[in-house]
Design a protein around this motif. Structure first.
Motif, PDB file in Angstrom:
ATOM      1  N   SER A  23      34.507  45.062  42.674  1.00  0.00           N
ATOM      2  CA  SER A  23      34.527  43.630  42.442  1.00  0.00           C
ATOM      3  C   SER A  23      34.758  43.310  40.971  1.00  0.00           C
ATOM      4  O   SER A  23      35.541  42.440  40.630  1.00  0.00           O
ATOM      5  N   SER A  24      34.076  44.030  40.073  1.00  0.00           N
ATOM      6  CA  SER A  24      34.249  43.740  38.655  1.00  0.00           C
ATOM      7  C   SER A  24      35.612  44.205  38.163  1.00  0.00           C
ATOM      8  O   SER A  24      36.133  43.667  37.186  1.00  0.00           O
ATOM      9  N   ASP A  25      36.223  45.191  38.820  1.00  0.00           N
ATOM     10  CA  ASP A  25      37.562  45.633  38.439  1.00  0.00           C
ATOM     11  C   ASP A  25      38.570  44.502  38.556  1.00  0.00           C
ATOM     12  O   ASP A  25      39.496  44.419  37.762  1.00  0.00           O
ATOM     13  N   ALA A  26      38.407  43.615  39.525  1.00  0.00           N
ATOM     14  CA  ALA A  26      39.325  42.493  39.705  1.00  0.00           C
ATOM     15  C   ALA A  26      39.266  41.533  38.520  1.00  0.00           C
ATOM     16  O   ALA A  26      40.231  40.836  38.231  1.00  0.00           O
ATOM     17  N   LEU A  27      38.153  41.505  37.803  1.00  0.00           N
ATOM     18  CA  LEU A  27      37.981  40.607  36.663  1.00  0.00           C
ATOM     19  C   LEU A  27      38.550  41.176  35.372  1.00  0.00           C
ATOM     20  O   LEU A  27      38.729  40.455  34.398  1.00  0.00           O
ATOM     21  N   GLN A  28      38.844  42.473  35.367  1.00  0.00           N
ATOM     22  CA  GLN A  28      39.310  43.163  34.162  1.00  0.00           C
ATOM     23  C   GLN A  28      40.578  42.536  33.596  1.00  0.00           C
ATOM     24  O   GLN A  28      41.485  42.190  34.343  1.00  0.00           O
ATOM     25  N   GLY A  29      40.643  42.395  32.280  1.00  0.00           N
ATOM     26  CA  GLY A  29      41.858  41.930  31.635  1.00  0.00           C
ATOM     27  C   GLY A  29      41.631  40.760  30.716  1.00  0.00           C
ATOM     28  O   GLY A  29      40.496  40.375  30.413  1.00  0.00           O
TER      29      GLY A  29
ATOM     30  N   ASP B  76      35.084  31.732  41.286  1.00  0.00           N
ATOM     31  CA  ASP B  76      35.358  31.198  42.623  1.00  0.00           C
ATOM     32  C   ASP B  76      36.451  31.994  43.321  1.00  0.00           C
ATOM     33  O   ASP B  76      36.386  32.209  44.526  1.00  0.00           O
ATOM     34  N   SER B  77      37.464  32.406  42.551  1.00  0.00           N
ATOM     35  CA  SER B  77      38.561  33.191  43.107  1.00  0.00           C
ATOM     36  C   SER B  77      39.226  33.964  41.991  1.00  0.00           C
ATOM     37  O   SER B  77      39.199  33.555  40.839  1.00  0.00           O
ATOM     38  N   VAL B  78      39.825  35.107  42.360  1.00  0.00           N
ATOM     39  CA  VAL B  78      40.546  35.913  41.385  1.00  0.00           C
ATOM     40  C   VAL B  78      41.685  36.626  42.102  1.00  0.00           C
ATOM     41  O   VAL B  78      41.533  37.074  43.239  1.00  0.00           O
ATOM     42  N   SER B  79      42.852  36.652  41.453  1.00  0.00           N
ATOM     43  CA  SER B  79      44.010  37.371  41.980  1.00  0.00           C
ATOM     44  C   SER B  79      44.626  38.125  40.811  1.00  0.00           C
ATOM     45  O   SER B  79      44.128  38.035  39.688  1.00  0.00           O
ATOM     46  N   LYS B  80      45.718  38.820  41.056  1.00  0.00           N
ATOM     47  CA  LYS B  80      46.324  39.564  39.953  1.00  0.00           C
ATOM     48  C   LYS B  80      46.908  38.647  38.884  1.00  0.00           C
ATOM     49  O   LYS B  80      47.112  39.054  37.757  1.00  0.00           O
ATOM     50  N   SER B  81      47.148  37.368  39.206  1.00  0.00           N
ATOM     51  CA  SER B  81      47.746  36.462  38.225  1.00  0.00           C
ATOM     52  C   SER B  81      46.841  35.319  37.779  1.00  0.00           C
ATOM     53  O   SER B  81      47.130  34.672  36.776  1.00  0.00           O
ATOM     54  N   GLY B  82      45.749  35.056  38.475  1.00  0.00           N
ATOM     55  CA  GLY B  82      44.916  33.917  38.109  1.00  0.00           C
ATOM     56  C   GLY B  82      43.463  34.072  38.514  1.00  0.00           C
ATOM     57  O   GLY B  82      43.123  34.904  39.366  1.00  0.00           O
TER      58      GLY B  82
ATOM     59  N   LYS C 123      29.147  21.990  30.504  1.00  0.00           N
ATOM     60  CA  LYS C 123      30.034  20.830  30.645  1.00  0.00           C
ATOM     61  C   LYS C 123      31.507  21.191  30.836  1.00  0.00           C
ATOM     62  O   LYS C 123      32.308  20.331  31.172  1.00  0.00           O
ATOM     63  N   SER C 124      31.883  22.464  30.645  1.00  0.00           N
ATOM     64  CA  SER C 124      33.278  22.863  30.868  1.00  0.00           C
ATOM     65  C   SER C 124      33.669  22.770  32.332  1.00  0.00           C
ATOM     66  O   SER C 124      34.832  22.572  32.660  1.00  0.00           O
ATOM     67  N   GLY C 125      32.706  22.928  33.242  1.00  0.00           N
ATOM     68  CA  GLY C 125      32.984  22.809  34.669  1.00  0.00           C
ATOM     69  C   GLY C 125      33.965  23.863  35.158  1.00  0.00           C
ATOM     70  O   GLY C 125      33.957  25.001  34.696  1.00  0.00           O
ATOM     71  N   ALA C 126      34.845  23.478  36.098  1.00  0.00           N
ATOM     72  CA  ALA C 126      35.808  24.414  36.695  1.00  0.00           C
ATOM     73  C   ALA C 126      37.026  24.574  35.784  1.00  0.00           C
ATOM     74  O   ALA C 126      37.580  23.588  35.302  1.00  0.00           O
ATOM     75  N   GLU C 127      37.409  25.837  35.544  1.00  0.00           N
ATOM     76  CA  GLU C 127      38.598  26.142  34.760  1.00  0.00           C
ATOM     77  C   GLU C 127      39.423  27.180  35.487  1.00  0.00           C
ATOM     78  O   GLU C 127      38.879  28.097  36.086  1.00  0.00           O
ATOM     79  N   THR C 128      40.743  27.030  35.402  1.00  0.00           N
ATOM     80  CA  THR C 128      41.661  27.996  36.001  1.00  0.00           C
ATOM     81  C   THR C 128      42.341  28.768  34.886  1.00  0.00           C
ATOM     82  O   THR C 128      42.952  28.169  33.994  1.00  0.00           O
ATOM     83  N   TYR C 129      42.222  30.092  34.930  1.00  0.00           N
ATOM     84  CA  TYR C 129      42.773  30.987  33.913  1.00  0.00           C
ATOM     85  C   TYR C 129      43.995  31.705  34.455  1.00  0.00           C
ATOM     86  O   TYR C 129      44.076  31.989  35.650  1.00  0.00           O
ATOM     87  N   THR C 130      44.928  32.023  33.571  1.00  0.00           N
ATOM     88  CA  THR C 130      46.119  32.803  33.906  1.00  0.00           C
ATOM     89  C   THR C 130      45.998  34.143  33.196  1.00  0.00           C
ATOM     90  O   THR C 130      45.618  34.204  32.028  1.00  0.00           O
ATOM     91  N   ARG C 131      46.335  35.229  33.920  1.00  0.00           N
ATOM     92  CA  ARG C 131      46.258  36.566  33.318  1.00  0.00           C
ATOM     93  C   ARG C 131      47.321  36.706  32.240  1.00  0.00           C
ATOM     94  O   ARG C 131      48.466  36.341  32.420  1.00  0.00           O
TER      95      ARG C 131
END
Length: 156
Positions: free
Chosen positions: A51-57, A117-123, A131-139
């Protein structure tokens, strides 16, 4: 000019983190064997490591006109906001959820605890308790900023 300097600084930071990943054992902060020991100590289950491997990067987003870089290496996490917070902490699985816990040098609690909430190879989508709330990150791959990153709102 300022936006270019900020972007160049983040690219440099991403390049450094890209070099420290993997199993090379070159970094004293993440000696080889740490991830398996940490996974056993954390939850006692093999799914914790996967599970933590998916967060790597290296992950990038923008917030309030600033670039935010979140870097996860092993169970360690760091967050850097241009002209703002510098945070460090942990990332991994807890009670079946992927969590990120950060402490910021400026005392900010905006991104103290985040649930992935979710993780994929690109996001990756993280909901922060602050107060930052929900944020979407790009790899960010290979130490480069991802294409399509909205930088026009950054101060010049």
């Amino acid at each position: 000019m300022r936006a270019g300097a900020v972007a160049a600084g983040l690219v440099g930071a991403l390049a450094l983190t890209a070099c420290s990943g993997g199993d090379s054992g070159g970094s004293s902060a993440t000696p080889s064997g740490t991830s398996s020991a940490a996974a056993t100590a954390t939850a006692g289950s093999e799914s914790s490591t996967a599970s933590s491997d998916a967060l790597q990067g290296s992950w990038i987003t923008t917030s309030g006109g600033k670039i935010v870089a979140l870097v996860v290496t092993g169970k360690q996490a760091g967050l850097f906001e241009t002209g703002g917070a510098v945070c460090s902490g942990t990332a991994g699985e807890e009670a079946g959820m992927r969590m990120i816990h950060l402490t910021c040098t400026d005392g900010s609690k905006d991104r103290g605890t985040g649930m992935v909430d979710s993780v994929s190879k690109s996001g990756m989508k993280v909901t922060w308790s602050g107060k930052s709330g929900a944020e979407t990150y790009t790899r960010a791959e290979g130490g480069k900023l991802p294409s399509g990153l909205p930088t026009a709102s950054l101060g010049q």
